[in-house]
Scaffold this motif. Structure first.
Motif, PDB file in Angstrom:
ATOM      1  N   PHE A  98       5.377  -8.208  22.946  1.00  0.00           N
ATOM      2  CA  PHE A  98       4.972  -8.599  24.313  1.00  0.00           C
ATOM      3  C   PHE A  98       4.387  -7.733  25.139  1.00  0.00           C
ATOM      4  O   PHE A  98       4.992  -6.622  25.605  1.00  0.00           O
ATOM      5  CB  PHE A  98       6.688  -8.894  25.152  1.00  0.00           C
ATOM      6  N   ALA A  99       3.127  -7.925  25.573  1.00  0.00           N
ATOM      7  CA  ALA A  99       2.439  -7.118  26.514  1.00  0.00           C
ATOM      8  C   ALA A  99       3.026  -6.862  27.747  1.00  0.00           C
ATOM      9  O   ALA A  99       3.478  -8.131  28.249  1.00  0.00           O
ATOM     10  CB  ALA A  99       1.138  -7.617  26.381  1.00  0.00           C
ATOM     11  N   LEU A 100       2.800  -5.853  28.563  1.00  0.00           N
ATOM     12  CA  LEU A 100       3.583  -5.809  29.849  1.00  0.00           C
ATOM     13  C   LEU A 100       2.349  -5.781  30.784  1.00  0.00           C
ATOM     14  O   LEU A 100       2.607  -5.851  31.926  1.00  0.00           O
ATOM     15  CB  LEU A 100       4.535  -4.548  29.897  1.00  0.00           C
ATOM     16  N   GLY A 101       1.100  -5.033  30.310  1.00  0.00           N
ATOM     17  CA  GLY A 101       0.157  -4.898  31.360  1.00  0.00           C
ATOM     18  C   GLY A 101       0.096  -3.167  31.407  1.00  0.00           C
ATOM     19  O   GLY A 101      -0.893  -2.737  31.901  1.00  0.00           O
ATOM     20  N   GLU A 102       0.669  -2.682  30.401  1.00  0.00           N
ATOM     21  CA  GLU A 102       0.505  -0.864  30.349  1.00  0.00           C
ATOM     22  C   GLU A 102      -0.774  -0.696  29.730  1.00  0.00           C
ATOM     23  O   GLU A 102      -1.712  -1.282  29.168  1.00  0.00           O
ATOM     24  CB  GLU A 102       1.477  -0.635  29.064  1.00  0.00           C
ATOM     25  N   ASP A 103      -0.930   0.732  30.108  1.00  0.00           N
ATOM     26  CA  ASP A 103      -2.404   1.239  29.695  1.00  0.00           C
ATOM     27  C   ASP A 103      -2.246   1.716  28.298  1.00  0.00           C
ATOM     28  O   ASP A 103      -3.114   1.832  27.631  1.00  0.00           O
ATOM     29  CB  ASP A 103      -2.751   2.381  30.551  1.00  0.00           C
ATOM     30  N   ARG A 104      -0.959   2.394  28.039  1.00  0.00           N
ATOM     31  CA  ARG A 104      -1.029   3.074  26.558  1.00  0.00           C
ATOM     32  C   ARG A 104       0.498   2.817  26.172  1.00  0.00           C
ATOM     33  O   ARG A 104       1.564   2.680  27.112  1.00  0.00           O
ATOM     34  CB  ARG A 104      -0.948   4.559  26.969  1.00  0.00           C
ATOM     35  N   ASN A 105       0.496   2.569  24.826  1.00  0.00           N
ATOM     36  CA  ASN A 105       1.628   2.468  24.137  1.00  0.00           C
ATOM     37  C   ASN A 105       2.131   3.661  23.361  1.00  0.00           C
ATOM     38  O   ASN A 105       1.414   4.275  22.585  1.00  0.00           O
ATOM     39  CB  ASN A 105       1.659   1.315  23.159  1.00  0.00           C
ATOM     40  N   VAL A 106       3.226   4.378  23.768  1.00  0.00           N
ATOM     41  CA  VAL A 106       3.879   5.649  23.195  1.00  0.00           C
ATOM     42  C   VAL A 106       5.175   5.248  22.414  1.00  0.00           C
ATOM     43  O   VAL A 106       5.983   4.663  22.948  1.00  0.00           O
ATOM     44  CB  VAL A 106       4.071   6.713  24.175  1.00  0.00           C
ATOM     45  N   LEU A 107       5.231   5.548  21.254  1.00  0.00           N
ATOM     46  CA  LEU A 107       6.375   5.220  20.143  1.00  0.00           C
ATOM     47  C   LEU A 107       6.863   6.525  19.946  1.00  0.00           C
ATOM     48  O   LEU A 107       6.376   7.585  19.761  1.00  0.00           O
ATOM     49  CB  LEU A 107       5.783   4.692  19.084  1.00  0.00           C
ATOM     50  N   VAL A 108       8.047   6.500  20.286  1.00  0.00           N
ATOM     51  CA  VAL A 108       9.012   7.903  20.211  1.00  0.00           C
ATOM     52  C   VAL A 108       9.931   7.716  18.989  1.00  0.00           C
ATOM     53  O   VAL A 108      10.810   6.720  18.869  1.00  0.00           O
ATOM     54  CB  VAL A 108       9.926   8.333  21.257  1.00  0.00           C
ATOM     55  N   ALA A 109       9.454   8.454  17.844  1.00  0.00           N
ATOM     56  CA  ALA A 109      10.505   8.441  16.741  1.00  0.00           C
ATOM     57  C   ALA A 109      11.284   9.727  16.811  1.00  0.00           C
ATOM     58  O   ALA A 109      10.739  10.769  17.353  1.00  0.00           O
ATOM     59  CB  ALA A 109       9.543   8.414  15.495  1.00  0.00           C
ATOM     60  N   SER A 110      11.997   9.864  15.908  1.00  0.00           N
ATOM     61  CA  SER A 110      12.885  11.084  15.697  1.00  0.00           C
ATOM     62  C   SER A 110      13.465  11.490  14.423  1.00  0.00           C
ATOM     63  O   SER A 110      13.505  10.608  13.295  1.00  0.00           O
ATOM     64  CB  SER A 110      14.222  11.048  16.804  1.00  0.00           C
ATOM     65  N   VAL A 111      13.426  12.730  14.015  1.00  0.00           N
ATOM     66  CA  VAL A 111      13.681  13.299  12.859  1.00  0.00           C
ATOM     67  C   VAL A 111      14.755  12.681  12.049  1.00  0.00           C
ATOM     68  O   VAL A 111      14.757  12.335  10.979  1.00  0.00           O
ATOM     69  CB  VAL A 111      13.596  14.909  12.688  1.00  0.00           C
ATOM     70  N   PRO A 112      16.012  12.607  12.911  1.00  0.00           N
ATOM     71  CA  PRO A 112      17.198  12.137  12.295  1.00  0.00           C
ATOM     72  C   PRO A 112      17.111  10.673  11.791  1.00  0.00           C
ATOM     73  O   PRO A 112      17.920  10.203  10.710  1.00  0.00           O
ATOM     74  CB  PRO A 112      18.311  12.220  13.260  1.00  0.00           C
ATOM     75  N   GLU A 113      16.271   9.958  12.081  1.00  0.00           N
ATOM     76  CA  GLU A 113      16.062   8.520  11.893  1.00  0.00           C
ATOM     77  C   GLU A 113      15.357   8.346  10.416  1.00  0.00           C
ATOM     78  O   GLU A 113      15.660   7.355   9.915  1.00  0.00           O
ATOM     79  CB  GLU A 113      14.981   7.833  12.812  1.00  0.00           C
ATOM     80  N   GLY A 114      14.859   9.313   9.916  1.00  0.00           N
ATOM     81  CA  GLY A 114      14.193   9.484   8.582  1.00  0.00           C
ATOM     82  C   GLY A 114      12.716   8.973   8.800  1.00  0.00           C
ATOM     83  O   GLY A 114      12.108   8.297   9.537  1.00  0.00           O
ATOM     84  N   ASP A 115      12.116   9.397   7.583  1.00  0.00           N
ATOM     85  CA  ASP A 115      10.678   9.559   7.516  1.00  0.00           C
ATOM     86  C   ASP A 115      10.122   8.217   7.036  1.00  0.00           C
ATOM     87  O   ASP A 115       8.730   8.042   6.926  1.00  0.00           O
ATOM     88  CB  ASP A 115      10.257  10.525   6.670  1.00  0.00           C
ATOM     89  N   ASP A 116      10.967   7.199   6.885  1.00  0.00           N
ATOM     90  CA  ASP A 116      10.576   5.803   6.420  1.00  0.00           C
ATOM     91  C   ASP A 116      10.271   4.821   7.431  1.00  0.00           C
ATOM     92  O   ASP A 116      10.033   3.848   7.198  1.00  0.00           O
ATOM     93  CB  ASP A 116      11.555   5.185   5.370  1.00  0.00           C
ATOM     94  N   LYS A 117      10.567   5.193   8.796  1.00  0.00           N
ATOM     95  CA  LYS A 117      10.482   4.302   9.993  1.00  0.00           C
ATOM     96  C   LYS A 117       8.937   3.721   9.830  1.00  0.00           C
ATOM     97  O   LYS A 117       9.123   2.207  10.061  1.00  0.00           O
ATOM     98  CB  LYS A 117      10.425   5.103  11.283  1.00  0.00           C
ATOM     99  N   PRO A 118       7.914   4.317   9.700  1.00  0.00           N
ATOM    100  CA  PRO A 118       6.511   3.551   9.723  1.00  0.00           C
ATOM    101  C   PRO A 118       6.847   2.374   8.730  1.00  0.00           C
ATOM    102  O   PRO A 118       5.806   1.490   9.063  1.00  0.00           O
ATOM    103  CB  PRO A 118       5.446   4.620   9.594  1.00  0.00           C
TER     104      PRO A 118
END
Ligand code: MG
Ligand code: ZN
Length: 221
Positions: free
Chosen positions: A128-148
């Motif tokens: 769902f595009a919103l009309g944004e200029d940039r997409n920033v994805l916040v990941a975090s260390v406790p979630e684990g390195d397999d998220k991508p």
């Protein structure tokens, strides 16, 4: 077959509305960042840290998307920043129409940098595009390195990946090199910034990234 057609119609209507949002923001000189993450990765913390560092020199506005509650919007409002809360009523992403409605309640002419905090979810916000200029994805260390590997579409769409809670690296099993390689395997253009909103580590580089994006937006070559 029918269902496929319906989904396509919904998405193209959303794209049209996103384009209108984009035009409205352009008329008001607004640079917009769509922030996505899973719940608890630190979207609001990143926005709050940015407000503290930038509000003296940049006119910031915030749209908070949540399934329910206005806790995050109240946190932002305490900083004296214009903010609108969108409660999606169960929907697990923001869409362009929700954003368009939120614009009615924001002083658009007084905003140069708009943060859109999407609903905590690493699946459908990518559609769902919103009309944004940039997409920033916040990941975090406790979630684990397999998220991508688990959420490849979201990682492929990101202009920047912020890896938050980097201060926890010594305490959890997280392979930083494997994470970065997985992100780059999906997305050659995305930068990865390691930060901690808790200790402040790396937040100067985030603010520098923002400043560069803003100045490119305001004086296109
Ligand atoms: Mg939040
Ligand atoms: Zn959704």
């Amino acid at each position: 077959m029918m269902e496929i057609k319906v989904l396509k119609d919904i998405l193209s209507a959303n794209d049209q509305r996103a384009k209108e949002n984009r035009e409205l923001m352009d008329r008001n000189g607004i640079f917009a960042i769509n922030i996505t993450a899973s719940p608890g990765a630190g979207k609001t913390s990143l926005i709050m840290e940015t407000i503290r560092q930038l509000k003296a020199k940049t006119k910031i506005g915030v749209i908070e998307g949540d399934v329910s509650s206005s806790i995050d919007a109240e946190t932002v409002a305490k900083e004296g920043i214009p903010v609108v809360q969108i409660n999606t009523g169960g929907t697990c992403h923001l869409d362009a129409t929700m954003l368009s409605n939120a614009f009615d309640n924001l002083p658009l002419q007084q905003i140069d940098l708009l943060f859109i905090e999407n609903v905590g979810n690493l699946i459908c916000p990518a559609s769902f595009a919103l009309g944004e200029d940039r997409n920033v994805l916040v990941a975090s260390v406790p979630e684990g390195d397999d998220k991508p590997h688990k959420y490849p579409v979201m990682f492929s769409n990101a202009d920047l990946v912020v890896l938050n809670k980097i201060d926890l690296l010594p305490h959890v099993d997280f392979d930083l090199q494997a994470f970065c390689e997985a992100v780059r395997g999906l997305n050659e253009k995305a930068h990865i910034l390691e930060i901690s909103c808790k200790t402040g580590q790396g937040t100067d580089r985030w603010v520098e990234w923002l400043a560069n994006q803003l100045s490119a937006f305001n004086s296109p070559s």
